[in-house]
Design an enzyme around this catalytic site. Sequence first.
Site, PDB file in Angstrom:
ATOM      1  CD  GLU A  40     -45.769  90.907 -39.231  1.00  0.00           C
ATOM      2  OE1 GLU A  40     -46.023  92.101 -39.521  1.00  0.00           O
ATOM      3  OE2 GLU A  40     -45.260  90.565 -38.135  1.00  0.00           O
ATOM      4  CD  GLU A  85     -40.147  89.349 -38.325  1.00  0.00           C
ATOM      5  OE1 GLU A  85     -40.497  90.376 -37.679  1.00  0.00           O
ATOM      6  OE2 GLU A  85     -40.292  89.246 -39.556  1.00  0.00           O
TER       7      GLU A  85
END
Length: 502
Positions: free
Chosen positions: A116, A263
């Site tokens: 991220e 995820e």
Amino acid sequence: MAILLLLLPLLVSAVYGDEKAFIGVNIGTDLSDMPSPTQVVALLKAQNVWHVRLYDADRAMLLALANTGIQVTISVPNEQLLGIGQSNATAANWVARNVIAHVPATNITAIAVGSEVLTALPNAAPVLVSALKLIHSALVASNLDSQIKVSTPHSSSIILDSFPPSQAFFNRSWDPVMVPLLKFLQSTGSYLMLNVYPYYDYMQSNDVIPLDYALFRPLPPNKEAVDANTLLHYTNVFDAIVDAAYFSMSYLNITNVPIVVTESGWPSKGDSSEPDATVDNANTYNSNLIKHVINNTGTPKHPGIAVSTYIYELYNEDLRPSPLSEKNWGLFDANGTPVYILHLTAAGTVFANDTTNQTFCVAKDGADPKMLQAALDWACGPGKVDCSPLLQGQPCYEPDNVVSHSTYAFNAYFQQMGKSTGTCDFKGVATISTTDPMIGAGHGSCIFPGSFGKNGTITNGTSLAPSSNDTSLGCPTPYFYRSCSFTTSVIISAFLMTAVFL
């Protein structure tokens, strides 16, 4: 544009259509009592998990994974990104130390470069694509590029206006990164890594998103979300986010890069501000997610196209910072005890085993009392459970309510059937639990089948079925909560409903 939209599924299918979706798991290490690598691998094998993602490239963990066949995604931590992105030698050394030293014994199949980065470490964004390219070049030099993909996980928050999905687009401020990144993925045959958390979308929606829609629960057609531009129907948040990413790529003229969800999950516990972080919701979400993925359901935009997904995460991490939910995304506690037993009937074998073998069948919270009563009647009748301990004056009569009595009967049936698949359902009013139902106040001297009881001696649940001429199957005893004639009719009809309850 309409023709392009019709062609998109074919383009993606051509690239990725032969792949079968898989479920993997993320392995975090923020535990005060982190299991050893060999213990972690033993748990993975016991649970039939063949895909894992590590947040680093820990040597001991990679050695423990050697010769297991488990496919491993390793990661370049964010703090190493700047060095690797600016130096070919640093990237080559990283690959030599963390990849070449372990293959082929350890089945490394992907490298996640950072995590991220655009939202968590924006100052490193200018070197992100360079880092991917330098890592890939080191793999090419070692003839490993065909078996190891290189990508980087993104938060779904980089997608703006995500509903309807057909109008979604990546945050334009990141175009200088996203455009070359997607072209790199396209040219190397890699995939977009995306972190998808319907829990957060639900929490931040101010009740606009229904809980059932976030949890993959069935919705009536009039409750489904419809994309007015494509007329595609969305029955869950997960699919809508994945399709939003596909549409966002298409608007940058990238139509053949598949998506892997790196995820996704749901927390099992939260503080007072997170009332929907519960064991039941976590179980529902992850159970439904796993079934959705391994059935190769795909998404409304790309039905049947694999969306392989890594569950977040294997263990509860007690060292994670607040809020409380951050510590409770795991499927297992550090000692290998399941936080809950996933509902995976007919969904494959992944995560289907209880490592402790201490499971019980209990009445589901909030179940309709009438449905509980009907299921109790069946268990004590056609189910051949010896319910005599539930009679007035007997050890399991108290607490005198349908929840307690049905839990006893459901669990007795579950234990006598060897805990086999499908024997703890009872038309949806029962659920599997790892908590001994005797651990609660009010059971006195009652011993539940399969429990270790007060003296630590387990009760053998296989001897609980009465013989065919046992008079306890006849009419009406106080554990039925109904008149004789009513109970008899329930028992007769229950013979016809056996397949429904089980």
